[in-house]
Scaffold this active site. Structure first.
Site, PDB file in Angstrom:
ATOM      1  N   GLY A 102       0.844  -1.212   0.083  1.00 42.04           N
ATOM      2  CA  GLY A 102       0.110   0.116  -0.237  1.00 42.04           C
ATOM      3  C   GLY A 102       0.763   1.295   0.011  1.00 42.04           C
ATOM      4  O   GLY A 102       2.055   1.229  -0.616  1.00 42.04           O
ATOM      5  N   ARG A 103       0.433   2.169   0.495  1.00 41.59           N
ATOM      6  CA  ARG A 103       1.364   3.459   0.374  1.00 41.59           C
ATOM      7  C   ARG A 103       2.493   3.345   1.274  1.00 41.59           C
ATOM      8  O   ARG A 103       3.692   3.679   0.752  1.00 41.59           O
ATOM      9  CB  ARG A 103       0.274   4.587   1.537  1.00 41.59           C
ATOM     10  CG  ARG A 103      -0.814   5.364   0.921  1.00 41.59           C
ATOM     11  CD  ARG A 103      -1.517   6.252   1.607  1.00 41.59           C
ATOM     12  NE  ARG A 103      -2.158   5.363   2.734  1.00 41.59           N
ATOM     13  CZ  ARG A 103      -3.404   5.228   2.805  1.00 41.59           C
ATOM     14  NH1 ARG A 103      -4.237   5.881   1.918  1.00 41.59           N
ATOM     15  NH2 ARG A 103      -3.866   4.660   3.705  1.00 41.59           N
ATOM     16  N   ILE A 104       2.534   2.610   2.430  1.00 43.98           N
ATOM     17  CA  ILE A 104       3.803   2.741   3.254  1.00 43.98           C
ATOM     18  C   ILE A 104       4.776   1.685   2.511  1.00 43.98           C
ATOM     19  O   ILE A 104       5.927   1.815   2.216  1.00 43.98           O
ATOM     20  CB  ILE A 104       3.684   2.339   4.543  1.00 43.98           C
ATOM     21  CG1 ILE A 104       3.089   3.355   5.354  1.00 43.98           C
ATOM     22  CG2 ILE A 104       5.007   2.283   5.206  1.00 43.98           C
ATOM     23  CD1 ILE A 104       2.404   3.272   6.647  1.00 43.98           C
ATOM     24  N   THR A 145       7.046  -3.005  10.876  1.00 42.30           N
ATOM     25  CA  THR A 145       6.701  -1.466  11.517  1.00 42.30           C
ATOM     26  C   THR A 145       5.318  -1.553  11.331  1.00 42.30           C
ATOM     27  O   THR A 145       4.572  -0.288  11.173  1.00 42.30           O
ATOM     28  CB  THR A 145       7.458  -0.444  10.634  1.00 42.30           C
ATOM     29  OG1 THR A 145       6.968  -0.505   9.111  1.00 42.30           O
ATOM     30  CG2 THR A 145       8.636  -0.179  10.913  1.00 42.30           C
ATOM     31  N   SER A 146       4.488  -2.644  11.188  1.00 47.38           N
ATOM     32  CA  SER A 146       2.932  -2.403  10.873  1.00 47.38           C
ATOM     33  C   SER A 146       2.205  -2.460  12.131  1.00 47.38           C
ATOM     34  O   SER A 146       1.952  -1.485  12.857  1.00 47.38           O
ATOM     35  CB  SER A 146       2.464  -3.454  10.052  1.00 47.38           C
ATOM     36  OG  SER A 146       2.849  -4.720  10.352  1.00 47.38           O
ATOM     37  N   ARG A 147       2.117  -3.808  13.013  1.00 40.72           N
ATOM     38  CA  ARG A 147       1.292  -4.139  14.109  1.00 40.72           C
ATOM     39  C   ARG A 147       1.975  -5.289  14.580  1.00 40.72           C
ATOM     40  O   ARG A 147       2.267  -6.235  14.046  1.00 40.72           O
ATOM     41  CB  ARG A 147      -0.141  -4.177  13.899  1.00 40.72           C
ATOM     42  CG  ARG A 147      -1.082  -2.853  13.691  1.00 40.72           C
ATOM     43  CD  ARG A 147      -0.795  -1.801  15.042  1.00 40.72           C
ATOM     44  NE  ARG A 147      -1.836  -0.663  14.883  1.00 40.72           N
ATOM     45  CZ  ARG A 147      -1.279   0.386  14.332  1.00 40.72           C
ATOM     46  NH1 ARG A 147      -0.002   0.566  14.203  1.00 40.72           N
ATOM     47  NH2 ARG A 147      -2.055   1.437  14.287  1.00 40.72           N
ATOM     48  N   HIS A 163       7.307   1.805  19.124  1.00 45.42           N
ATOM     49  CA  HIS A 163       6.299   2.203  18.256  1.00 45.42           C
ATOM     50  C   HIS A 163       6.736   3.567  17.572  1.00 45.42           C
ATOM     51  O   HIS A 163       5.910   4.490  17.868  1.00 45.42           O
ATOM     52  CB  HIS A 163       4.930   2.267  18.822  1.00 45.42           C
ATOM     53  CG  HIS A 163       3.893   1.912  17.694  1.00 45.42           C
ATOM     54  ND1 HIS A 163       2.878   0.968  18.005  1.00 45.42           N
ATOM     55  CD2 HIS A 163       3.750   2.527  16.439  1.00 45.42           C
ATOM     56  CE1 HIS A 163       1.881   1.403  16.843  1.00 45.42           C
ATOM     57  NE2 HIS A 163       2.659   2.084  16.110  1.00 45.42           N
ATOM     58  N   GLU A 215       1.918  -3.958  23.559  1.00 42.60           N
ATOM     59  CA  GLU A 215       2.671  -2.559  23.722  1.00 42.60           C
ATOM     60  C   GLU A 215       2.172  -1.951  24.965  1.00 42.60           C
ATOM     61  O   GLU A 215       1.281  -1.762  25.316  1.00 42.60           O
ATOM     62  CB  GLU A 215       2.560  -1.805  22.507  1.00 42.60           C
ATOM     63  CG  GLU A 215       3.084  -2.304  21.305  1.00 42.60           C
ATOM     64  CD  GLU A 215       2.924  -1.456  20.021  1.00 42.60           C
ATOM     65  OE1 GLU A 215       2.433  -0.274  20.065  1.00 42.60           O
ATOM     66  OE2 GLU A 215       3.350  -1.745  18.915  1.00 42.60           O
TER      67      GLU A 215
END
Ligand code: GLV
Length: 332
Positions: A158-160, A234-236, A284, A265
């Site tokens: 996607g964007r990232i 770096t997502s979840r 995060h 987290e």
């Protein structure tokens, strides 16, 4: 004059706060660094027309019902909305706002920062110096991985994910991606997941957390990766099965991992991942730059204000609420 009631669950950057205050000077803002407890959240949300939250709050059906049927908008200062029960909000006709786009570059930068740090052993090197171990330049000291000519596999384009591919061009990486719903860009080549895992030296994950992606990175995924490969997330945190990751890192069936996100987290201090030298973990920080957080707060404020005015949210996660009549809670 009656103002809508608003609860903001933390002090957000001035850029966004000013926009809300300009429109609605009377706000309830949670003042602490730590998020409100569940009980406090349920209590402070009672009777509000607009809620501006962060990814640290669980916004579920119970919370929406505690707020009441007058709740017009939920705006999250995040792009991910896995902390919100979108189905429950949609059923209640409540639009949910998020903050896409403005954090794309910062998050892609962080994926690269983590990748470099692990591939070139930056954190180990820093510790080595501080521990007083630096005695000489040695031909074999803390050797890492080369970038030029290596293959980067991006899961979720996607964007990232595509912003990561754009950066990879500058480092002469060969780029593969897996995302059946995305078009190729920046020279990245679409492949199936197995091919990506078998051919990539670096694997970077950029998928939202959903029931389909929970523990996508599991033992079966990790075993297909190269033994010298690096995993970046770096997502979840929930996308990775951390116990399978621990086993793979410990047995060195992959070289290293770098995590910006964990589950839960914060990561408990007794997590076995913290015992490993080949696992880098940061708290995060993907979108943590001044400009990005300013812009996230602004987009979140825009969504909140639009929702309170009965206008369409500029960034709405569940636009189907606009094509369906709003239901009262009793109709659920
Ligand atoms: C950060 O993780 C976000 O979803 O904005």
């Amino acid at each position: 004059m009656t103002y809508p009631r608003i609860f903001i669950t933390r002090i957000i950057p001035d850029k966004g706060l000013a926009l809300v205050k300009e429109n609605y000077p009377h706000l309830d803002i949670w003042p602490d660094e730590m998020p409100p407890s569940r009980d406090e959240l349920l209590q402070r949300a009672r009777g509000v027309d607009g809620l501006l939250c962060l990814l640290t709050e669980r916004i579920d059906a119970e919370l929406m019902d505690a707020a009441g049927s007058q709740l017009k908008v939920i705006s999250s200062m995040s792009v991910g909305v896995d902390h919100i029960d979108v189905t429950a909000a949609t059923a209640r006709g409540i639009p949910i706002g998020n903050t896409p786009g403005v954090l794309t570059d910062a998050t892609a930068d962080m994926a690269f920062a983590l990748l470099f740090a692990v591939a070139r052993r930056v954190v180990e090197g820093e510790k080595y110096v501080r521990d007083g171990k630096w005695k000489t330049w040695h031909p074999q000291l803390l050797l890492g991985k080369d970038f030029v000519g290596a293959t980067l596999g991006i899961v979720g384009f996607g964007r990232i994910g595509s912003a990561v591919a754009k950066r990879a061009q500058g480092f002469d990486l060969r780029v593969l991606f897996h995302d059946p719903s995305a078009k190729a860009a920046y020279g990245a080549q679409p492949v199936d997941l197995d091919t990506l895992l078998q051919e990539s030296d670096f694997v970077s994950v950029h998928v939202p957390l959903t029931s389909e992606t929970r523990h996508l990175v599991n033992a079966g995924f990790l075993v297909k990766m190269k033994s010298n490969a690096i995993l970046v997330n770096t997502s979840r945190g929930g996308v990775v099965d951390q116990s399978a990751l621990y086993d793979a890192l410990r047995a060195q069936t992959i070289f290293a991992a770098a995590l910006d996100v964990t589950d839960p987290e914060p990561l408990p201090m007794d997590s076995t991942l913290l015992e490993l030298d080949n696992c880098l973990i940061v708290p995060h920080l993907g979108s943590a730059s001044h400009h990005t957080r300013d812009m996230m707060s602004y987009l979140a404020a825009e969504n909140l204000v639009a929702g309170l005015k009965g206008e369409r949210l500029p960034n709405c996660v569940n636009p189907e609420v606009y094509s369906r009549p709003r239901k009262g809670i009793g109709a659920l």
